[in-house]
Design an enzyme around this catalytic site. Structure first.
Site, mmCIF file in Angstrom:
data_model
loop_
_atom_site.group_PDB
_atom_site.id
_atom_site.type_symbol
_atom_site.label_atom_id
_atom_site.label_comp_id
_atom_site.label_asym_id
_atom_site.label_seq_id
_atom_site.Cartn_x
_atom_site.Cartn_y
_atom_site.Cartn_z
ATOM 1 N N ASP A 1 -15.422 -29.772 -21.661
ATOM 2 C CA ASP A 1 -16.774 -29.599 -22.188
ATOM 3 C C ASP A 1 -17.746 -30.521 -21.445
ATOM 4 O OD1 ASP A 1 -18.565 -28.626 -24.463
ATOM 5 O OD2 ASP A 1 -18.762 -30.805 -24.681
ATOM 6 N N GLU B 1 -16.544 -27.171 -17.404
ATOM 7 C CA GLU B 1 -17.785 -26.482 -17.779
ATOM 8 C C GLU B 1 -18.952 -27.078 -16.996
ATOM 9 O OE1 GLU B 1 -21.131 -25.612 -21.101
ATOM 10 O OE2 GLU B 1 -20.078 -27.532 -20.986
#
Ligand code: QV4
Length: 475
Positions: free
Chosen positions: A196, A228
């Protein structure tokens, strides 16, 4: 019969917000048998509990604010249920990919987390539930302001993403705590991570954290990782490619946009979207953020969305992730369907078991246009793409070597298609819907439904069960 899944034939599914018991059941009953190789699950660590947002239950995004690295009590289940899920999925040949929140902890304020740990913005007194590790103000920064100038890489990587306390990953002790959390997951059998907000962590720190993890029991090797990154001129995707795969939002915008517009005939090309080669890219039609904040094509668009998802699985670029969440209507903060607050559980509302038949959960991976396509991808593996036919701008068909043939029709009327194919003569089930089609003398004749697809592959040759439907008329 499903083929064994090779790295080129992988399909992941993001079971957004599914509870652990439901993920385990899905691995056993559907994903493993249908050739899906991985599940991206929602963050499993202790999270903040945000009061009801306007008109909805506890927002889904509370899970992205870690309070500690305990797995005991998220709204998705207990640590034991998490471990059982990992084992069940592994036994079904499915890797669990954990959504790893390593850039930050919590936003403003203070409270008690889902497992009962008290927190405030820069104080996390007990990271593992055994009083051996904590974060205090010195473990954050060096910048304590919110990112304002997204064209300044220093700021993007060192300041606070939407005001979330930014961990100082330059500090080796902070990295050690993160590695301890991640290795604890790996030791349970977690096969990989979706990192993330990776672009908000300097590359050298990502390299150290994810380059020094344990070997995955059961699967072997170190965990597979995808970062990400919304690539742009300030932080390009390629900056993170040395450390794992990278989420390709350029692919997402291009492919989703073209399916939405019915302008797909040029999509047989294999451009290095965003500068990422196929091996470096993780691809998707939407994800939990884009479907809420920048919806191009989502489950709300129906057939076109499923058609785009089937195309992604047929087209040999990147590692695809199918998105499967819940219906949030018009409320982008709405939490998942839940059974309420069971037994005063500090996690707040507990997520209900997923039932794909009610409409509350979207279950895109089970849609008839999509469900068989992981099998198509597994069977076609590394076979190359040869363009076979187009008709106007909304129709495209191609071969995957001698292992598969697929046709996509992003128009409102059926496509009567006769095309050359390298697929051996035989009668095949349509992996992208119903019916069968016959290849004879190097040619296939099919009717591709309006906003539908036909996908045939070598492991889907039908033998005794070809009856009932006329060859050449899938439907
Ligand atoms: C609010 C104010 C801020 C203020 C702050 C503190 O808006 O101005 O500084 O309070 O007072 C939530 C709220 C947000 C709130 C913040 C802090 O939405 O308003 O700030 O919490 O309390 C998810 C949600 C976010 C949510 C976050 C944490 O999408 O809305 O923030 O979880 O709960 C960029 C990034 C990319 C990111 C993407 C959304 O490069 O990395 O934006 N994507 C990932 C996840 C995403 C997640 C996060 C990152 C953060 O996919 O789902 O954000 O973990 O492109």
């Amino acid at each position: 019969a499903a083929a064994p899944v090779t790295p080129d034939g992988e399909t992941l599914v993001q079971l957004f917000q599914w509870n652990w018991d439901s993920v385990a059941a899905e691995c056993e009953n559907f994903l493993g048998p249908n050739g899906f190789s991985g599940v991206q699950v929602s963050p499993p660590q202790e999270h903040v509990v945000i009061p009801f947002a306007e008109g909805g239950n506890h927002p889904w995004w509370q899970d992205y604010q870690p309070v500690s690295y305990r797995l005991d009590n998220t709204r998705r289940g207990t640590a034991d249920e998490f471990a059982a899920m990992v084992a069940t999925c592994r036994d079904s040949g499915v890797r669990i990919y954990v959504d790893a929140v390593v850039n930050h902890t919590t936003g403003d304020g203070s409270g008690v987390g889902s497992a009962g740990t008290a927190w405030s913005k820069y104080e996390h007194p007990d990271l593992f539930g055994d009083s051996t590790a904590s974060y205090d103000r010195d473990d954050f920064g060096p910048c304590y302001e919110e990112i304002a100038n997204w064209n300044d890489k220093e700021e993007v990587q060192n300041c606070q993403l939407v005001g979330l306390a930014d961990l100082n990953t330059a500090d080796p002790q902070v990295r050690d705590h993160l590695k301890r959390y991640l290795n604890g997951l790996v030791d349970l059998g977690v096969g990989g991570f979706r990192v993330d907000a990776a672009k908000h962590v300097p590359e050298a720190h990502i390299a150290d954290i994810f380059g020094n993890l344990n070997t995955v029991p059961g699967f072997g090797g170190t965990p597979r990782v995808f970062h990400e990154v919304y690539g742009d001129a300030t932080v390009p995707y390629t900056a993170y490619a040395p450390y794992g795969e990278v989420t390709n939002f350029d692919y997402q915008r291009d492919v989703a946009g073209k399916f939405k517009d019915g302008n797909i005939a040029g999509l047989a090309q294999l451009p290095d979207y965003g500068g990422l080669t196929s091996d470096q890219a993780t691809v998707f039609i939407d994800n939990h953020d884009t479907q809420r904040y920048h919806p191009t094509l989502t489950y709300k668009d129906g057939d076109r969305y499923h058609l785009a998802t089937a195309f992604m699985l047929a087209h040999p670029y990147g590692t695809p992730v199918v998105t499967s969440g819940y219906d949030f209507g018009d409320n982008v903060t709405e939490g998942p369907p839940s059974v309420g607050n069971v037994g005063g559980n500090p996690a707040g509302w507990i997520t209900e078991d997923t039932d794909c038949s009610t409409g509350a959960w979207v279950c895109s991976h089970r849609h008839p246009t999509v469900a068989g396509m992981a099998g198509f991808r597994a069977s076609t593996g590394s076979a190359g793409l040869t363009q076979r036919a187009t008709d106007g701008s909304g129709r495209l068909a191609f071969d995957r070597g001698a292992r598969g043939f697929a046709a996509f029709n992003a128009t409102g009327s059926a496509w009567q298609l006769t095309a050359a194919t390298s697929l051996p003569d035989g009668t095949y089930d349509n992996a992208a819907g119903g019916g069968t089609a016959t290849v004879s003398g190097g040619s296939v004749t099919v009717q591709v439904p309006a906003n539908g697809a036909v996908a045939l592959h070598v492991d889907g040759e039908c033998e005794d069960d070809c009856g009932g439907t006329d060859p050449g008329t899938p439907g």
